[in-house]
Design a protein around this motif. Structure first.
Motif, PDB file in Angstrom:
ATOM      1  N   ASP A   1      56.295  54.503  31.663  1.00 47.06           N
ATOM      2  CA  ASP A   1      55.594  53.655  32.870  1.00 47.06           C
ATOM      3  C   ASP A   1      55.311  51.661  33.352  1.00 47.06           C
ATOM      4  OD1 ASP A   1      54.657  56.613  32.716  1.00 47.06           O
ATOM      5  OD2 ASP A   1      52.570  56.180  31.416  1.00 47.06           O
ATOM      6  N   VAL A   2      54.967  51.614  33.744  1.00 44.43           N
ATOM      7  CA  VAL A   2      55.503  50.527  34.306  1.00 44.43           C
ATOM      8  C   VAL A   2      53.523  50.146  34.387  1.00 44.43           C
ATOM      9  CG1 VAL A   2      55.698  48.422  36.227  1.00 44.43           C
ATOM     10  CG2 VAL A   2      57.584  50.318  35.392  1.00 44.43           C
ATOM     11  N   VAL A   3      53.115  49.397  33.456  1.00 45.91           N
ATOM     12  CA  VAL A   3      51.481  48.399  33.881  1.00 45.91           C
ATOM     13  C   VAL A   3      51.977  46.883  33.994  1.00 45.91           C
ATOM     14  CG1 VAL A   3      49.974  48.781  32.783  1.00 45.91           C
ATOM     15  CG2 VAL A   3      51.032  50.356  32.326  1.00 45.91           C
ATOM     16  N   GLN A   4      51.278  46.589  35.281  1.00 47.86           N
ATOM     17  CA  GLN A   4      51.037  44.995  35.648  1.00 47.86           C
ATOM     18  C   GLN A   4      50.042  44.589  36.115  1.00 47.86           C
ATOM     19  OE1 GLN A   4      54.183  43.468  37.859  1.00 47.86           O
ATOM     20  NE2 GLN A   4      55.641  44.217  37.042  1.00 47.86           N
ATOM     21  N   LYS A   5      49.502  43.646  35.747  1.00 44.51           N
ATOM     22  CA  LYS A   5      48.502  42.862  36.206  1.00 44.51           C
ATOM     23  C   LYS A   5      49.013  41.724  37.895  1.00 44.51           C
ATOM     24  CE  LYS A   5      43.593  40.785  35.292  1.00 44.51           C
ATOM     25  NZ  LYS A   5      42.549  40.531  34.378  1.00 44.51           N
ATOM     26  N   VAL A   6      48.593  42.360  38.965  1.00 43.40           N
ATOM     27  CA  VAL A   6      49.243  41.416  40.297  1.00 43.40           C
ATOM     28  C   VAL A   6      47.759  41.044  40.915  1.00 43.40           C
ATOM     29  CG1 VAL A   6      51.591  42.421  39.935  1.00 43.40           C
ATOM     30  CG2 VAL A   6      49.886  43.994  41.655  1.00 43.40           C
ATOM     31  N   SER A   7      48.191  39.924  41.495  1.00 44.05           N
ATOM     32  CA  SER A   7      47.554  39.361  42.548  1.00 44.05           C
ATOM     33  C   SER A   7      47.856  40.361  43.672  1.00 44.05           C
ATOM     34  CB  SER A   7      47.801  37.905  43.045  1.00 44.05           C
ATOM     35  OG  SER A   7      49.262  38.107  43.252  1.00 44.05           O
ATOM     36  N   LEU A   8      46.792  39.801  45.287  1.00 41.22           N
ATOM     37  CA  LEU A   8      45.908  40.268  46.296  1.00 41.22           C
ATOM     38  C   LEU A   8      47.142  39.050  47.224  1.00 41.22           C
ATOM     39  CD1 LEU A   8      43.075  41.731  45.974  1.00 41.22           C
ATOM     40  CD2 LEU A   8      45.295  43.275  45.641  1.00 41.22           C
ATOM     41  N   ALA A   9      48.585  40.366  47.697  1.00 40.46           N
ATOM     42  CA  ALA A   9      48.822  40.237  48.726  1.00 40.46           C
ATOM     43  C   ALA A   9      47.940  39.753  50.412  1.00 40.46           C
ATOM     44  CB  ALA A   9      50.419  40.232  49.020  1.00 40.46           C
ATOM     45  N   LEU A  10      47.377  38.561  50.605  1.00 45.02           N
ATOM     46  CA  LEU A  10      46.026  38.493  51.872  1.00 45.02           C
ATOM     47  C   LEU A  10      47.215  37.987  52.945  1.00 45.02           C
ATOM     48  CD1 LEU A  10      43.072  38.608  49.524  1.00 45.02           C
ATOM     49  CD2 LEU A  10      44.377  40.576  50.849  1.00 45.02           C
ATOM     50  N   PRO A  11      45.956  38.104  53.856  1.00 51.30           N
ATOM     51  CA  PRO A  11      46.535  36.946  54.816  1.00 51.30           C
ATOM     52  C   PRO A  11      46.024  35.796  54.701  1.00 51.30           C
ATOM     53  CG  PRO A  11      45.755  39.270  55.980  1.00 51.30           C
ATOM     54  CD  PRO A  11      45.184  39.744  54.488  1.00 51.30           C
ATOM     55  N   SER A  12      46.318  34.705  55.160  1.00 44.09           N
ATOM     56  CA  SER A  12      45.881  32.988  55.052  1.00 44.09           C
ATOM     57  C   SER A  12      44.347  33.554  55.591  1.00 44.09           C
ATOM     58  CB  SER A  12      46.763  32.725  55.601  1.00 44.09           C
ATOM     59  OG  SER A  12      45.810  30.877  56.246  1.00 44.09           O
ATOM     60  N   GLY A  13      43.248  32.937  54.813  1.00 43.79           N
ATOM     61  CA  GLY A  13      41.999  32.877  55.239  1.00 43.79           C
ATOM     62  C   GLY A  13      40.864  33.659  55.122  1.00 43.79           C
ATOM     63  N   VAL A  14      42.090  35.440  53.966  1.00 45.81           N
ATOM     64  CA  VAL A  14      41.293  36.043  53.936  1.00 45.81           C
ATOM     65  C   VAL A  14      41.583  36.047  52.470  1.00 45.81           C
ATOM     66  CG1 VAL A  14      41.582  38.887  53.797  1.00 45.81           C
ATOM     67  CG2 VAL A  14      41.480  37.679  56.024  1.00 45.81           C
ATOM     68  N   THR A  15      39.114  36.316  51.789  1.00 50.46           N
ATOM     69  CA  THR A  15      40.305  36.222  50.123  1.00 50.46           C
ATOM     70  C   THR A  15      38.592  37.086  49.321  1.00 50.46           C
ATOM     71  OG1 THR A  15      38.453  34.450  50.521  1.00 50.46           O
ATOM     72  CG2 THR A  15      40.597  34.004  50.250  1.00 50.46           C
ATOM     73  N   PRO A  16      39.735  37.600  47.939  1.00 57.77           N
ATOM     74  CA  PRO A  16      38.657  38.515  47.637  1.00 57.77           C
ATOM     75  C   PRO A  16      37.738  38.077  47.088  1.00 57.77           C
ATOM     76  CG  PRO A  16      40.142  38.067  46.082  1.00 57.77           C
ATOM     77  CD  PRO A  16      41.042  37.275  47.665  1.00 57.77           C
ATOM     78  N   VAL A  17      36.033  38.589  47.234  1.00 57.33           N
ATOM     79  CA  VAL A  17      35.284  38.307  47.001  1.00 57.33           C
ATOM     80  C   VAL A  17      34.685  38.402  45.739  1.00 57.33           C
ATOM     81  CG1 VAL A  17      32.231  38.396  46.924  1.00 57.33           C
ATOM     82  CG2 VAL A  17      33.907  38.955  48.688  1.00 57.33           C
ATOM     83  N   GLU A  18      35.876  38.707  44.498  1.00 59.42           N
ATOM     84  CA  GLU A  18      35.777  38.493  43.057  1.00 59.42           C
ATOM     85  C   GLU A  18      37.366  38.247  43.102  1.00 59.42           C
ATOM     86  OE1 GLU A  18      34.394  42.932  42.382  1.00 59.42           O
ATOM     87  OE2 GLU A  18      31.899  41.826  43.002  1.00 59.42           O
TER      88      GLU A  18
END
Length: 429
Positions: free
Chosen positions: A285-302
């Motif tokens: 099993d591969v377990v990772q904590k990764v960031s989101l690859a979002l477009p410029s100007g879009v950010t996660p609320v949390e």
């Protein structure tokens, strides 16, 4: 007579031209007095910075070196009043061990002008703390101030997310992270290099260490027409598992994230992709904590990161192999025959295990030890690796005939007639 003559000769040496000799002594004395008169004895009150020399490689001085407070010297009068730049004060660290504790080291001082004679200086020794220099990797944390009026700030995006801390071992071991504070002072997107501060477990700054790199690149998007929207998280993978393995399932936590940004960007966004996760050659099993690859100007609320688990399992299948039968434990005085010479064995397991099983001929041992002459039925029990499972055997049992070879008949040996007692013996012809 000789002694008296020798004495007169010695006295003659001293009194010969005595006026010239006395004049020479007087002249030398006057010259010495004149030389002393042309020099001045003085005291320089310092401070004179002490320079460490011969510091062992891979070490660092952790304390502030005390300067030289006073130097007494004699110098020609024409040199005038000396300054700190006219002296060189050093401490030799070649024999100092990097224990991290203070040690007393002798101070040496010299004048740059060879006509200056050093009489005394203070202090004669100073305390030097020498420690081993080490490095460590620590995470970076970015905090931001409030957004300007009429705007909303997205989550900070920064690089690198880890930095190297270098310095004395005692100081480096205190550092648990690097704190970056960002103040949003204008209504435009923040995109700058910011100095980080090494901190300990309590959040207090740690001094005496160097950060590599010294600055962190931070980007924070400021949104004026802000909207939010919840979308599912899409795990993005690169590469493939090792041969004989596959991705059985994927788990993502959280399953959805709430994004904020400009309305025109959010309307076309159907999912939030993760940063690529490599599965190349995976066998577990591969377990990772990764960031989101979002477009410029879009950010996660949390949180800007998600946890992804790719469950890897072996590819399984069923195969049938032909196995030869081998008799073991037979009696050399008996003869054995089998009803069949081979059987078919069907096994279940991973492709890799089945490939290894079929890489060499398969033989099943049949134990015939202790079998008496006659017909016997034996169950076929193959020995296979524990990683595979036997599904079926055809036929499941075989017949073994055990016979004893026939005994050889006694040889017919011709016999000669025996003469009766008293009978005449035939004469040879």
């Amino acid at each position: 007579m000789n002694v008296r003559r020798l004495g007169r000769r010695v006295v003659g040496v001293f009194v010969h031209n005595w006026p010239l000799k006395v004049a020479a002594i007087v002249l030398a004395t006057l010259l010495y007095v004149g030389l002393v008169a042309t020099q001045a004895s003085a005291t320089f009150p310092g401070p004179i910075a002490i320079v460490p020399v011969n510091r062992p490689a891979g070490t660092v001085i952790t304390n502030q070196l005390r300067p030289v407070d006073e130097v007494r010297y004699i110098a020609p009068a024409d040199l005038g009043r000396l300054t700190a730049d006219d002296f060189i004060a050093t401490v030799d660290l070649s024999n100092l061990q990097p224990t991290g504790g203070p040690a007393s080291v002798p101070v040496s001082i010299a004048a740059k002008d060879p006509r200056v004679a050093i009489l005394d200086w203070r202090p004669r020794t100073i305390l030097v703390t020498l420690d081993q220099e080490i490095t460590a990797q620590v995470p970076v944390t970015v905090t931001r101030g409030p957004a300007p009026p009429g705007t909303a700030a997205g989550q900070p995006v920064f690089s690198p997310q880890q930095v190297t801390v270098r310095g004395a071992s005692a100081a480096v071991r205190k550092v648990v992270g690097v704190q970056v504070d960002v103040q949003l002072d204008s209504p435009i997107d923040f995109d700058r290099e910011v100095q980080g501060t090494p901190v300990d477990a309590s959040g207090a700054p740690v001094t005496g260490v160097v950060l590599m790199p010294r600055t962190i690149h931070v980007t924070i998007t400021l949104i004026t027409n802000q909207q939010s929207r919840s979308v599912p998280v899409n795990a993005v993978f690169t590469g493939t598992p090792a041969p004989g393995f596959r991705v059985a399932s994927v788990q993502v936590s959280p399953l959805t994230v709430t994004l904020q940004g400009d309305a025109s960007q959010l309307v076309s966004l159907s999912a939030a992709d993760t940063a690529p996760i490599s599965l190349e050659g995976a066998t577990r099993d591969v377990v990772q904590k990764v960031s989101l690859a979002l477009p410029s100007g879009v950010t996660p609320v949390e949180a800007a990161t998600v946890s992804v688990t790719a469950h890897i399992e072996a590819v399984t299948e069923t195969r049938t192999y032909q196995a030869g039968l081998r008799l073991d434990g037979g009696d050399p005085n008996l003869e054995y025959s089998l009803s069949v010479q081979t059987v078919l064995i069907t096994v279940y397991g991973s492709s890799a295990d089945l490939d290894r099983l079929g890489s060499a001929p398969i033989t099943v041992s049949m134990d015939v030890s202790g079998l008496a002459p006659g017909r016997h039925t034996l169950t076929v029990v193959p020995s296979v690796p524990s990683a595979v499972t036997v599904v079926s055997i055809s036929p499941p049992s075989v017949t073994v005939m055990v016979v004893a070879p026939p005994s050889a008949p006694p040889s017919e040996i011709p016999t000669q007639p025996t003469a009766s007692p008293g009978a005449p013996t035939p004469a040879p012809s």
